[in-house]
Design an enzyme around this catalytic site. Sequence first.
Site, PDB file in Angstrom:
ATOM      1  N   ASN A  53      39.658  39.112  27.711  1.00 32.43           N
ATOM      2  CA  ASN A  53      38.482  38.331  28.048  1.00 32.43           C
ATOM      3  C   ASN A  53      37.684  37.981  26.797  1.00 32.43           C
ATOM      4  OD1 ASN A  53      37.895  41.218  28.226  1.00 32.43           O
ATOM      5  ND2 ASN A  53      35.892  40.700  29.064  1.00 32.43           N
ATOM      6  N   GLU A  55      33.863  36.660  26.007  1.00 30.31           N
ATOM      7  CA  GLU A  55      32.527  36.344  26.505  1.00 30.31           C
ATOM      8  C   GLU A  55      31.835  35.358  25.571  1.00 30.31           C
ATOM      9  OE1 GLU A  55      31.731  40.492  28.902  1.00 30.31           O
ATOM     10  OE2 GLU A  55      30.575  40.136  27.087  1.00 30.31           O
ATOM     11  N   CYS A  64      38.215  34.651  31.278  1.00 31.32           N
ATOM     12  CA  CYS A  64      38.855  35.880  31.742  1.00 31.32           C
ATOM     13  C   CYS A  64      40.189  36.087  31.019  1.00 31.32           C
ATOM     14  CB  CYS A  64      39.104  35.810  33.241  1.00 31.32           C
ATOM     15  SG  CYS A  64      37.611  35.668  34.231  1.00 31.32           S
ATOM     16  N   GLU A  66      43.137  36.786  32.178  1.00 29.46           N
ATOM     17  CA  GLU A  66      44.270  36.102  32.803  1.00 29.46           C
ATOM     18  C   GLU A  66      44.301  34.628  32.414  1.00 29.46           C
ATOM     19  OE1 GLU A  66      42.551  38.965  35.982  1.00 29.46           O
ATOM     20  OE2 GLU A  66      41.854  37.877  34.219  1.00 29.46           O
ATOM     21  N   CYS A 102      39.957  37.693  39.399  1.00 26.66           N
ATOM     22  CA  CYS A 102      38.907  36.994  40.143  1.00 26.66           C
ATOM     23  C   CYS A 102      39.508  35.766  40.821  1.00 26.66           C
ATOM     24  CB  CYS A 102      37.762  36.597  39.200  1.00 26.66           C
ATOM     25  SG  CYS A 102      38.161  35.249  38.062  1.00 26.66           S
ATOM     26  N   CYS A 105      40.885  33.114  38.419  1.00 29.97           N
ATOM     27  CA  CYS A 105      42.130  33.528  37.770  1.00 29.97           C
ATOM     28  C   CYS A 105      43.305  33.515  38.739  1.00 29.97           C
ATOM     29  CB  CYS A 105      41.967  34.901  37.132  1.00 29.97           C
ATOM     30  SG  CYS A 105      40.958  34.813  35.638  1.00 29.97           S
TER      31      CYS A 105
END
Length: 149
Positions: A53, A55, A64, A66, A102, A105
Site C-alpha cells: 500500500n 498512502e 491499496c 492489491e 477491499c 481491490c
Amino acid sequence: MGGGAKMNISADIETALIDAAKEAGRHAYAPYSDYHVGAALLFEDGAVITGSNVENASYGLALCAETVAVSRAFGEGRRGGLKAVAVTGPTDKGDGSPITPCGRCRQVLNEIAQLGGTDPLVLCVGSDEIRRVTLSELLPHAFGPAHLS
C-alpha cells in the site's frame, strides 16, 4: 465471474506466496495509518508480482497493495493468467482476523482474472488463520470485460 477455472495451489506454494506478500508489506508507505499491507499475485506461469500500500497526504489518493500489484502486472504486459492472491496486513492491529481485499481491490483483481477466465484463490491472512476463498466468492456477480463485448 462464475464459470472460470478455479485455481488450487500446493501448501509450499501457498507458504511462499504468503511470505512474498509479507515481504512486500514491509515496503509499504503508510506514514498516516501505520497499517502496512502486502499483496502477492501468482500467475499460471509461476511468476509472482507483489505490491504494497502507498498512502498519500490527500487520503483519497492512497493505493491499496492489491491495486499496486495488479498495476505492476499490467505494466509487465500480463493480461490474465491470475492463479492466486495472498493479502497480508499487520498482526499487531485489529483483532487479528484475516484481512480481505477491499471492494475496489476485488474489482481490480476481477479485471485481470476475467481476462484469463480464471477464478483465483485468495489467501486472506490473519494472525492465526488463513481464509481461503475464491475471488468469485468475494465478489459474486462481478461486472467485468465480458459485459462490454
